[in-house]
Write a protein that holds these residues in place. Structure first.
Motif, mmCIF file in Angstrom:
data_model
loop_
_atom_site.group_PDB
_atom_site.id
_atom_site.type_symbol
_atom_site.label_atom_id
_atom_site.label_comp_id
_atom_site.label_asym_id
_atom_site.label_seq_id
_atom_site.Cartn_x
_atom_site.Cartn_y
_atom_site.Cartn_z
ATOM 1 N N TYR A 393 0.824 -1.204 0.000
ATOM 2 C CA TYR A 393 0.000 0.000 0.000
ATOM 3 C C TYR A 393 0.859 1.254 0.000
ATOM 4 O O TYR A 393 1.999 1.248 0.474
ATOM 5 N N PHE A 395 0.281 5.240 1.215
ATOM 6 C CA PHE A 395 -0.497 6.362 1.738
ATOM 7 C C PHE A 395 0.193 7.645 1.296
ATOM 8 O O PHE A 395 1.419 7.752 1.386
ATOM 9 N N LEU A 398 -0.410 14.489 3.771
ATOM 10 C CA LEU A 398 -0.085 15.903 3.625
ATOM 11 C C LEU A 398 0.256 16.452 5.006
ATOM 12 O O LEU A 398 -0.569 16.400 5.928
ATOM 13 N N THR A 404 -2.742 23.108 1.166
ATOM 14 C CA THR A 404 -3.357 22.036 0.382
ATOM 15 C C THR A 404 -3.685 22.448 -1.047
ATOM 16 O O THR A 404 -3.804 21.597 -1.919
ATOM 17 N N PHE A 407 -1.189 21.107 -3.314
ATOM 18 C CA PHE A 407 -1.408 19.696 -3.633
ATOM 19 C C PHE A 407 -2.461 19.545 -4.727
ATOM 20 O O PHE A 407 -2.247 18.848 -5.729
ATOM 21 N N LYS A 419 -3.177 6.427 -8.277
ATOM 22 C CA LYS A 419 -4.332 6.250 -7.384
ATOM 23 C C LYS A 419 -3.945 5.751 -5.981
ATOM 24 O O LYS A 419 -4.368 4.676 -5.538
ATOM 25 N N VAL A 421 -3.754 6.063 -1.703
ATOM 26 C CA VAL A 421 -4.730 6.397 -0.662
ATOM 27 C C VAL A 421 -4.286 7.706 -0.015
ATOM 28 O O VAL A 421 -3.112 7.858 0.342
ATOM 29 N N LEU A 422 -5.202 8.629 0.127
ATOM 30 C CA LEU A 422 -4.864 9.898 0.765
ATOM 31 C C LEU A 422 -5.364 9.855 2.200
ATOM 32 O O LEU A 422 -6.561 9.653 2.443
ATOM 33 N N VAL A 423 -4.444 10.016 3.128
ATOM 34 C CA VAL A 423 -4.824 9.965 4.542
ATOM 35 C C VAL A 423 -4.523 11.299 5.212
ATOM 36 O O VAL A 423 -3.622 12.037 4.795
ATOM 37 N N VAL A 424 -5.290 11.573 6.220
ATOM 38 C CA VAL A 424 -5.018 12.779 7.002
ATOM 39 C C VAL A 424 -4.680 12.424 8.437
ATOM 40 O O VAL A 424 -4.302 13.286 9.215
ATOM 41 N N ASP A 425 -4.842 11.146 8.770
ATOM 42 C CA ASP A 425 -4.610 10.701 10.142
ATOM 43 C C ASP A 425 -3.689 9.483 10.110
ATOM 44 O O ASP A 425 -4.066 8.416 9.620
ATOM 45 N N PHE A 428 -4.263 5.557 11.158
ATOM 46 C CA PHE A 428 -4.802 4.479 10.344
ATOM 47 C C PHE A 428 -3.744 3.406 10.071
ATOM 48 O O PHE A 428 -4.078 2.253 9.793
ATOM 49 N N PHE A 431 -4.028 0.051 11.783
ATOM 50 C CA PHE A 431 -5.001 -0.966 11.381
ATOM 51 C C PHE A 431 -4.426 -1.981 10.385
ATOM 52 O O PHE A 431 -4.976 -3.062 10.221
ATOM 53 N N LEU A 432 -3.360 -1.607 9.706
ATOM 54 C CA LEU A 432 -2.851 -2.519 8.681
ATOM 55 C C LEU A 432 -2.263 -3.766 9.325
ATOM 56 O O LEU A 432 -1.507 -3.680 10.290
ATOM 57 N N PRO A 433 -2.572 -4.940 8.780
ATOM 58 C CA PRO A 433 -2.040 -6.179 9.360
ATOM 59 C C PRO A 433 -0.568 -6.370 9.015
ATOM 60 O O PRO A 433 -0.044 -5.747 8.086
ATOM 61 N N MET B 31 -10.716 10.357 4.104
ATOM 62 C CA MET B 31 -9.667 9.516 3.510
ATOM 63 C C MET B 31 -10.119 9.171 2.093
ATOM 64 O O MET B 31 -11.263 8.777 1.881
ATOM 65 N N VAL B 32 -9.232 9.318 1.124
ATOM 66 C CA VAL B 32 -9.612 9.135 -0.278
ATOM 67 C C VAL B 32 -9.145 7.775 -0.776
ATOM 68 O O VAL B 32 -7.972 7.420 -0.633
ATOM 69 N N TYR B 41 -10.084 -3.053 7.011
ATOM 70 C CA TYR B 41 -9.111 -3.037 8.091
ATOM 71 C C TYR B 41 -9.580 -2.231 9.309
ATOM 72 O O TYR B 41 -9.001 -2.327 10.380
#
Lengths: 491, 106
Positions: A393, A395, A398, A404, A407, A419, A421-425, A428, A431-433, B31-32, B41
């Motif tokens: 994966y 992420f 920013l 922004t 961006f 494509k 994944v855009l995260v702000v926190d 997360f 959570f990934l295994p 989240m996008v 998850y």
């Protein structure tokens, strides 16, 4: 889905259009079953006319040097317009193992995740969409190159299918089971022959003595008696000192290599193979005797050999081999010397229709699928596991200090290409295994680097941080554009 | 904990995010995603809301996928065939301070 459920003419005889032309009434008179159309704009009448005449069109939307970039919106609209016309067979990624299909200067290597991951991810997105509108998507066609280089056919087959097995096993099987077909481009040169009457399996008639109305044809290269006597044990994957990188230059060459992996690794029964380019080169457009173990190609042997090839597909070839679109209309019909002699045989000789059995696409589709084993690499550490060659994966994060608007002004092409994944926190990540790995692309001003590192690394040491440092808006635009240009998600 | 995802159908170009959803994202910071498997998850004891953006050709597919694979999430579907239309809707949500198009508890 079963092999006999695919909708097509059942006639293996096909023709590839010239750049801007294909004469559909002529093709109907010459009893073609397939028509390959390269779409340069919205749907035109050729596909509809072909279907009205009982032929099956295969439509490839053309893009110049697409590399591994995603299918654009305009192309999707073109596919949709053809689908609404009734077309079901579609192609997009075309010979990605050749440099001419990549942006100038782009690096492409089937052993590199930076090449294969975007290609396969973008291909799956397209394939699933084609299925969603009731079409059949192609597994990307490859040119036959057996050199061990970065264009090597077997290396590309292994790279693409290996990635899909490791990362998208069930998703790919779902595509297989819902309309996937394999597109191939077998330019077979002179890898065919007809036995002399009473001469034995390795006897080959002189080129001008072959006759489609008589038996004894061989199109199974490299498994035919001449090749096997010369180099015992040679397979499409090689296996001998004379063919260390495989030998796919035959009618079933790359198709056999792909099908073998699909059957061994993905539980496939059979899915169609359609050669959307290929055949015996029209005389004048290829070397007459590329392989001196076999007779040369003449206009006579081209004519009889081409017809015999189609009849061999119907009567001898595996059930999954559905036909060949000959390369190409103008080489056959717009010559200074008029039509090639094969045209007369097309008109005179009725095609042999292919009888297709009900072989399931997935032999175990009715039972729970068995995913590949998952190796838990670091069970004691929280969050994602270590990266082995590539990350599962990405992420994009920013930094709080980043404007922004910078961006959004710069990210469109990168987003189209990769494509992420855009995260702000960053929480997360937790959570990934541990059997998934992660790269965080942190877009940040220099003053936030230390904060990002201390936020991520102590808690999730397996996460790789890919910093993009930005002091001015142009910095970000330049970096993202560079990554898109070379097809590298992480620069 | 509430997690808000903004999911785009795979056949949409990036402009649907970078242009149409720009103000919306800047206001609500979801989240996008382009891959729904990722949502699995999130531990089940959290509230998950997925705002999906799709054209009419793929909206039903997404709805069915969510119902089958992520039945515990709250689905906020936006179905538009043109980028300008979805931008109008998302911008209106920002204007009215309604991230899901209806009044919600904070």
């Amino acid at each position: 889905m079963n092999l006999n459920e695919y909708e097509w003419s059942r006639n293996p005889r096909g023709m590839h259009q010239a750049t801007f032309e294909i004469d559909i009434p002529l093709m109907a008179r010459h009893r073609m079953g397939w028509i390959k159309i390269v779409a340069l704009g919205q749907a035109n009448r050729a596909a509809a006319d072909a279907m009205a005449s009982g032929m099956t069109p295969v439509v490839r939307v053309y893009r110049e040097r697409p590399g591994n970039s995603p299918v654009d919106e305009g192309a999707y609209n073109q596919y949709r317009s053809y689908r609404e016309m009734g077309v079901k067979w579609f192609e997009y990624y075309n010979e990605p193992n050749l440099g001419v299909e990549w942006p100038q200067g782009a690096a492409y290597d089937p052993r590199s995740l930076a090449t294969i991951q975007p290609l396969m991810d973008n291909w799956m997105t397209w394939a699933e969409w084609i299925i969603s509108i009731g079409g059949y998507p192609n597994f990307p066609s490859l040119s036959d190159v057996n050199t061990g280089s970065n264009e090597d056919t077997i290396a590309w087959i292994d790279g693409m299918l290996g990635y899909l097995k490791q990362n998208h096993y069930e998703r790919f099987r779902n595509i297989i089971n819902n309309g996937l077909y394999i597109a191939t481009h077998p330019y077979i040169y002179n890898h065919f022959y007809q036995e002399r009457t009473g001469g034995g399996a390795r006897s080959a008639r002189p080129a001008d003595a072959v006759n489609v109305s008589e038996g004894g044809w061989h199109f199974e290269y490299p498994y035919d008696p001449i090749c096997q006597y010369d180099d015992p044990g040679r397979t499409v994957r090689g296996g001998t000192a004379l063919a260390p990188n495989g030998d796919t230059v035959g009618l079933l060459g790359s198709a056999s290599a792909i099908m073998a992996i699909l059957q061994a690794e993905f539980g496939v029964g059979a899915i169609p193979v359609v050669s959307t380019e290929g055949g015996i080169f029209a005389p004048g457009f290829g070397p007459p005797q590329a392989d001196n173990r076999y007779p040369p190609v003449t206009t006579h042997s081209h004519a009889h050999g081409t017809l015999a090839m189609f009849e061999w597909i119907s009567t001898v070839a595996p059930a999954w081999m559905f036909g060949v679109c000959l390369w190409k209309f103008d080489d056959y019909y717009r010559r200074e010397d008029g039509f090639l002699p094969v045209a007369g045989l097309f008109e005179q000789r009725a095609p042999i229709m292919k009888d297709v059995p009900a072989i399931p696409a997935l032999t175990d589709a009715s039972s729970p699928a068995t995913p590949p084993p998952v190796i838990v690499l670091t069970p004691d550490l929280p969050g994602p596991g270590p990266i082995h060659g590539y990350a599962d994966y990405q992420f994009v994060f920013l930094a709080p200090s980043l404007e922004t608007d910078w961006f959004f002004d710069a990210a469109e092409a990168y987003w189209d290409a990769f494509k992420p994944v855009l995260v702000v926190d960053l929480e997360f990540i937790e959570f990934l295994p541990s059997n998934k790995s992660l790269v965080v692309t942190a877009i940040t001003t220099p003053d936030m680097i230390e904060w990002i590192e201390t936020s991520i690394t102590p808690r999730w040491p397996n996460v790789f941080i890919d910093f993009i440092l930005v002091e001015q808006p142009d910095d970000l635009a330049r970096e993202l554009s560079n990554r898109v240009a070379v097809g590298r998600r992480f620069g | 904990m509430r997690y808000h995802f903004l999911y785009f159908a795979p056949n949409l170009s990036a402009a649907w995010f970078t242009q149409a959803a720009r103000r919306y994202w800047q206001a609500y910071r979801p989240m996008v995603l382009y891959d729904l498997t990722f949502v699995a998850y999130v531990p089940l004891n959290n509230q998950i809301i997925i705002t999906s953006i799709a054209r009419s050709d793929s909206a039903a597919l997404i709805r069915d996928q969510l119902a089958q694979e992520l039945p515990h999430v709250i689905h906020d579907p936006l179905v538009y065939d043109f980028l300008d239309d979805v931008q109008l809707t998302l911008d209106a949500r920002v204007e009215t301070n309604q991230p899901f198009g209806v009044p919600v508890d904070s």
